[in-house]
Write a protein that holds these residues in place. Structure first.
Motif, PDB file in Angstrom:
ATOM      1  N   LYS A 141       0.847  -1.188   0.000  1.00  0.00           N
ATOM      2  CA  LYS A 141       0.000   0.000   0.000  1.00  0.00           C
ATOM      3  C   LYS A 141       0.886   1.241   0.000  1.00  0.00           C
ATOM      4  O   LYS A 141       1.818   1.352   0.790  1.00  0.00           O
ATOM      5  N   LEU A 142       0.587   2.180  -0.886  1.00  0.00           N
ATOM      6  CA  LEU A 142       1.356   3.420  -0.933  1.00  0.00           C
ATOM      7  C   LEU A 142       1.252   4.196   0.370  1.00  0.00           C
ATOM      8  O   LEU A 142       2.142   4.983   0.711  1.00  0.00           O
ATOM      9  N   GLN A 421      -2.711  13.550 -13.665  1.00  0.00           N
ATOM     10  CA  GLN A 421      -3.496  14.726 -14.037  1.00  0.00           C
ATOM     11  C   GLN A 421      -4.176  15.350 -12.823  1.00  0.00           C
ATOM     12  O   GLN A 421      -4.230  16.584 -12.692  1.00  0.00           O
ATOM     13  N   ILE A 422      -4.713  14.526 -11.939  1.00  0.00           N
ATOM     14  CA  ILE A 422      -5.370  15.062 -10.738  1.00  0.00           C
ATOM     15  C   ILE A 422      -4.362  15.818  -9.879  1.00  0.00           C
ATOM     16  O   ILE A 422      -4.646  16.915  -9.383  1.00  0.00           O
ATOM     17  N   GLN A 423      -3.164  15.238  -9.698  1.00  0.00           N
ATOM     18  CA  GLN A 423      -2.126  15.929  -8.929  1.00  0.00           C
ATOM     19  C   GLN A 423      -1.730  17.224  -9.623  1.00  0.00           C
ATOM     20  O   GLN A 423      -1.495  18.247  -8.957  1.00  0.00           O
ATOM     21  N   ASP A 424      -1.652  17.216 -10.942  1.00  0.00           N
ATOM     22  CA  ASP A 424      -1.347  18.419 -11.703  1.00  0.00           C
ATOM     23  C   ASP A 424      -2.387  19.494 -11.427  1.00  0.00           C
ATOM     24  O   ASP A 424      -2.056  20.679 -11.267  1.00  0.00           O
ATOM     25  N   ASP A 425      -3.648  19.085 -11.376  1.00  0.00           N
ATOM     26  CA  ASP A 425      -4.737  20.035 -11.142  1.00  0.00           C
ATOM     27  C   ASP A 425      -4.728  20.560  -9.704  1.00  0.00           C
ATOM     28  O   ASP A 425      -5.115  21.712  -9.458  1.00  0.00           O
ATOM     29  N   ILE A 426      -4.301  19.744  -8.763  1.00  0.00           N
ATOM     30  CA  ILE A 426      -4.146  20.205  -7.379  1.00  0.00           C
ATOM     31  C   ILE A 426      -3.044  21.258  -7.304  1.00  0.00           C
ATOM     32  O   ILE A 426      -3.198  22.312  -6.681  1.00  0.00           O
ATOM     33  N   ALA A 494      -9.773  15.800  -3.404  1.00  0.00           N
ATOM     34  CA  ALA A 494      -9.023  15.693  -4.661  1.00  0.00           C
ATOM     35  C   ALA A 494      -7.755  14.871  -4.452  1.00  0.00           C
ATOM     36  O   ALA A 494      -7.389  14.028  -5.284  1.00  0.00           O
ATOM     37  N   LYS A 495      -7.089  15.120  -3.341  1.00  0.00           N
ATOM     38  CA  LYS A 495      -5.880  14.353  -3.023  1.00  0.00           C
ATOM     39  C   LYS A 495      -6.209  12.877  -2.832  1.00  0.00           C
ATOM     40  O   LYS A 495      -5.477  11.994  -3.303  1.00  0.00           O
ATOM     41  N   THR A 496      -7.332  12.598  -2.175  1.00  0.00           N
ATOM     42  CA  THR A 496      -7.752  11.206  -1.969  1.00  0.00           C
ATOM     43  C   THR A 496      -8.045  10.523  -3.297  1.00  0.00           C
ATOM     44  O   THR A 496      -7.730   9.331  -3.481  1.00  0.00           O
ATOM     45  N   LEU A 497      -8.619  11.257  -4.235  1.00  0.00           N
ATOM     46  CA  LEU A 497      -8.899  10.690  -5.561  1.00  0.00           C
ATOM     47  C   LEU A 497      -7.601  10.352  -6.284  1.00  0.00           C
ATOM     48  O   LEU A 497      -7.494   9.290  -6.913  1.00  0.00           O
ATOM     49  N   ALA A 498      -6.616  11.239  -6.185  1.00  0.00           N
ATOM     50  CA  ALA A 498      -5.312  10.954  -6.803  1.00  0.00           C
ATOM     51  C   ALA A 498      -4.682   9.721  -6.166  1.00  0.00           C
ATOM     52  O   ALA A 498      -4.108   8.868  -6.861  1.00  0.00           O
ATOM     53  N   GLU A 499      -4.789   9.607  -4.851  1.00  0.00           N
ATOM     54  CA  GLU A 499      -4.220   8.457  -4.139  1.00  0.00           C
ATOM     55  C   GLU A 499      -4.955   7.170  -4.498  1.00  0.00           C
ATOM     56  O   GLU A 499      -4.333   6.102  -4.584  1.00  0.00           O
ATOM     57  N   ILE A 529       2.249  11.351  -7.126  1.00  0.00           N
ATOM     58  CA  ILE A 529       1.273  11.979  -6.226  1.00  0.00           C
ATOM     59  C   ILE A 529       1.906  12.718  -5.050  1.00  0.00           C
ATOM     60  O   ILE A 529       1.186  13.285  -4.228  1.00  0.00           O
ATOM     61  N   THR A 530       3.243  12.715  -4.979  1.00  0.00           N
ATOM     62  CA  THR A 530       3.902  13.474  -3.915  1.00  0.00           C
ATOM     63  C   THR A 530       4.734  14.628  -4.474  1.00  0.00           C
ATOM     64  O   THR A 530       5.324  15.389  -3.712  1.00  0.00           O
TER      65      THR A 530
END
Length: 533
Positions: A141-142, A421-426, A494-499, A529-530
């Motif tokens: 698990k990450l 992409q989600i991390q990019d958007d964050i 949003a962070k949870t979605l990326a994770e 994601i980090t």
């Protein structure tokens, strides 16, 4: 006519020209627009035997049913009639399905679920490729690592960029020559990103690592109901056509011309297979850079990767031609891989990039509030190129399209691309423009809503009209930003979605046998994601 109206008309005309240019290149390469209206024929029951596998796996599926809600707001960037689709296919061409219809888009907590089993996602067993092979990272698990809530150091895993840096160097050096032309301005524009060596060559690194990872997996052998071997290292002339899914799903593997007919970690480096997989990485980078050049023209962006955008250095016409030229060169190199299945898969990736741009321009207002619309657009514009490149790397390595290996590769690329992409958007809301290398809040300036804003709109109903009108009224962007920064949950969601997508990417990788390259891809997923830029 007011000056503002003239500017708006000019922008729309320019956008249509660039989208049409990209679509024409895509159609020339693909031969048909078959990435969006797919054959969902029921897969008939098959018996499947695997090399070294102790048991037989039964597989059956039905065509997925689409809900009324999904149909109501589903955007269809490219619409092709069933009759035209039928004409473009033979019994053995790949009937590709968009990855978001193969793999999960949202977590169960947000109402997401794994799509029905259809061609392209049927084989996802996590044990079949690792029988008798221990895996120290099984069940990883990450969230166990620093940066994701845990205490473990990710540096215990191999560095992905250092692992392939020397291997990629000759290809990075030669790519500038591959895009040369006798027109000086066009040549300089096409070479712009490659000359300056911007970035870490993220996509070629993924392809090269995936090529190494799949070399550690033995190609599966497939049997039809009557016991006839239909795939598993046989030459094309030795595999007779069988009805149903085997007619195309168990094709696509390149012929492996090495002793024993199978690529392994020992004979992989320096082989013809290795060369073609590295060439695929070059092709992916060329397609990606072409899409950046075209996007910057469409979005009228001033900067890219910390430098001036190509159209600002030269002109819109030169930029559009440079992007087209890169796509044309990529098409030539793609044909030289001598695998028609890979050509078809990568052509669909190119078509997806164009479809994403069309979707961004023409999505219905109500669909702009849907997280699934945002994720589908992110798939088209970002994840599709990555996931199709990963599946293609498996095919070039001797694995059939429908194999457990190739399926794991596409699923990894799909989830990694969405997480990226989600991390990019964050970061668009949390990092300064000087760090990002592009203007901050660029998406909002274009009237686009990304994951953080959409979660804020779920929490604050007064934001929904602003999203639907694409922040066109004075003060809309400021109101949306204030609501986002005042929210206690939007950015975290949003962070949870990326994770979620990053973990699903890791889960797909863990279906492959353990190798240094596979473990390096896990570290790369953590980095996605980090990262802070």
């Amino acid at each position: 006519m007011s000056n503002q109206l003239m500017v708006d008309k000019r922008r729309m005309s320019l956008r249509r020209a660039v989208v049409a240019s990209g679509l024409m290149t895509s159609m020339l390469l693909a031969g048909s627009a078959d990435a969006f209206i797919r054959d969902t024929t029921t897969i008939r029951r098959n018996s499947i035997n695997f090399v070294n596998a102790p048991s037989t796996l039964a597989m059956s599926a039905v065509a997925p049913e689409k809900s009324e809600k999904a149909e109501k707001f589903r955007t269809k960037p490219v619409v092709v009639s069933a009759e035209a689709e039928q004409l473009s296919h033979s019994e053995t061409t790949l009937k590709l399905t968009p990855s978001y219809e193969l793999f999960q888009m949202l977590s169960e907590e947000e109402g997401g679920q794994m799509p029905d089993i259809i061609s392209g996602n049927a084989l996802r067993d996590g044990t079949l490729l690792k029988v008798g092979q221990p895996d120290e990272l099984d069940g990883l698990k990450l969230s166990s690592f620093k940066g994701c809530g845990g205490k473990m150091s990710i540096e215990s895993l191999p560095d992905p960029f250092k692992m392939v840096e020397k291997e990629l160097q000759p290809f990075s050096d030669s790519i500038k020559e591959l895009v040369s032309t006798d027109q000086p301005v066009l040549s300089m524009a096409a070479k712009h990103f490659f000359e300056k060596r911007h970035g870490k060559r993220f996509r070629p690194t993924i392809v090269q690592l995936m090529a190494k990872a799949v070399a550690a997996a033995t190609p599966e052998k497939m049997f039809s109901d009557d016991g006839k071997l239909i795939a598993g290292g046989l030459g094309e002339s030795e595999i007779e056509h069988t009805e149903g899914v085997e007619g195309w799903e168990w094709r696509g593997a390149s012929k492996i011309e090495v002793d024993g007919g199978v690529i392994t970690p020992k004979n992989h480096k320096g082989s013809e297979v290795w060369r073609r997989q590295a060439q695929l990485g070059q092709i992916v980078e060329m397609i990606h850079v072409a899409s950046l050049i075209h996007d910057d023209v469409l979005d009228e962006a001033d900067t890219r990767r910390g430098g001036e955008a190509v159209h600002k250095l030269y002109s819109n016409k030169v930029a559009v031609l440079a992007g087209d030229y890169l796509l044309a060169r990529a098409s030539v190199l793609l044909a030289r891989l001598e695998n028609t299945a890979v050509v078809q898969i990568m052509a669909n990736a190119l078509e997806s990039l164009v479809a994403g741009e069309i979707m961004q321009l023409k999505a219905p207002a109500e669909s702009l509030l849907e997280m699934e619309t945002y994720l589908r657009k992110s798939y088209y514009k970002t994840a599709s190129l990555i996931c199709y490149a990963c599946r293609s790397a498996a095919l070039l390595g001797g694995h059939a399209y429908g194999s457990t290996v190739a399926t794991a590769c596409e699923e990894f690329g799909y989830h990694l691309g969405l997480a990226y992409q989600i991390q990019d958007d964050i970061l668009d809301f949390t990092a300064a423009a000087s760090i990002l290398g592009k203007p901050a809040l660029a998406d909002m300036d274009l009237g686009l809503s990304t994951a953080p804003i959409l979660y804020a709109a779920q929490e604050n109903k007064h934001l929904r009209p602003l999203v639907m009108r694409r922040f066109k009224k004075k003060g809309d962007k400021e109101t949306a930003l204030r609501a986002l920064y005042d929210s206690d949950t939007a950015m975290d969601k949003a962070k949870t979605l990326a994770e979620f997508h990053a973990q699903r990417a890791v889960d797909a990788l863990l279906r492959l046998p353990q190798s240094e390259a596979r473990d390096a891809l896990i570290r790369l997923t953590h980095a996605v994601i980090t990262r802070k830029k």
